[in-house]
Design a protein around this motif. Structure first.
Motif, PDB file in Angstrom:
ATOM      1  N   GLU A 158       0.740  -1.319  -0.431  1.00 21.60           N
ATOM      2  CA  GLU A 158      -0.207   0.040  -0.072  1.00 21.60           C
ATOM      3  C   GLU A 158       0.983   0.884   0.057  1.00 21.60           C
ATOM      4  O   GLU A 158       1.836   1.646   0.381  1.00 21.60           O
ATOM      5  CB  GLU A 158      -1.077   0.242   1.057  1.00 21.60           C
TER       6      GLU A 158
ATOM      7  N   TRP B 100       0.269   4.931   1.425  1.00 22.48           N
ATOM      8  CA  TRP B 100       0.192   5.352   1.912  1.00 22.48           C
ATOM      9  C   TRP B 100       0.131   7.118   2.720  1.00 22.48           C
ATOM     10  O   TRP B 100       1.873   7.615   2.403  1.00 22.48           O
ATOM     11  CB  TRP B 100      -0.062   5.332   4.165  1.00 22.48           C
TER      12      TRP B 100
ATOM     13  N   SER C 211      -2.700   7.252   9.187  1.00 21.66           N
ATOM     14  CA  SER C 211      -2.481   7.921   7.512  1.00 21.66           C
ATOM     15  C   SER C 211      -3.757   8.640   7.401  1.00 21.66           C
ATOM     16  O   SER C 211      -4.513   8.307   8.719  1.00 21.66           O
ATOM     17  CB  SER C 211      -2.328   6.334   6.554  1.00 21.66           C
TER      18      SER C 211
ATOM     19  N   GLU D 244      -5.367   5.393   2.263  1.00 14.94           N
ATOM     20  CA  GLU D 244      -3.849   4.919   1.954  1.00 14.94           C
ATOM     21  C   GLU D 244      -4.998   4.131   0.208  1.00 14.94           C
ATOM     22  O   GLU D 244      -5.883   4.092   0.442  1.00 14.94           O
ATOM     23  CB  GLU D 244      -4.482   3.144   2.684  1.00 14.94           C
TER      24      GLU D 244
END
Length: 162
Positions: free
Chosen positions: A87, A89, A121, A124
């Motif tokens: 991912e 972020w 975060s 994301e």
């Protein structure tokens, strides 16, 4: 919550089997290699910070550029161990910065299904849903392409805010 001794016993039992240790060490080494590769190939666009280890939940490193630094923001390339995916972020340097940009990005495609700010975060973006760890060269290339694409898209959005 179970008795902590019970959890520790289960944890120790799994570590003694060895599979978790091997997998975790290889995953961390792979993320370290990603960072090294991106320093070589992307240092004209971003500066990269060191590797950070979560609590067996995330392994990640930060990367940023002058625009993000002026806004007190940074990106993180994250290996989410629980979901076993990569991912990108967007993070703020302080809670108030995170809250400000969460409010500004609350209705974007990244946050449209969220009712509250993510724990760590502002937003994301999943870049690799099911990584193939049997072909690390291809996976590295895939992550780099998608990381840059997601980062560019988020940067383009941020630039519309001011």
């Amino acid at each position: 919550m179970k008795n902590l001794n019970k959890y520790v016993s289960i944890y120790q039992e799994q570590l003694k089997k060895g599979d978790i240790l091997i997998a975790y060490n290889e995953l961390v080494k792979f993320v370290m290699n990603l960072r090294t590769e991106f320093i070589k190939t992307q240092s004209d666009k971003y500066s990269f910070a060191g590797i950070l280890h979560g609590y067996l939940d995330y392994t990640y490193f930060y990367y940023s550029n002058d625009f993000l630094k002026r806004k007190k923001l940074k990106f993180g390339l994250v290996l989410n161990h629980v979901e076993m995916r990569f991912e990108v972020w967007l993070l703020g340097s302080t809670k108030p910065i995170q809250q400000k940009y969460w409010e500004l990005s609350r209705n974007t495609k990244w946050n449209k299904d969220k009712t509250e700010m993510p724990k760590y975060s502002i937003l994301e973006s999943i870049i690799v849903e099911k990584p193939d760890f049997d072909n690390l060269d291809k996976l590295t290339e895939q992550i780099e392409i998608k990381m840059i694409s997601a980062s560019d898209e988020i940067l383009d959005y941020l630039k519309t805010l001011n």
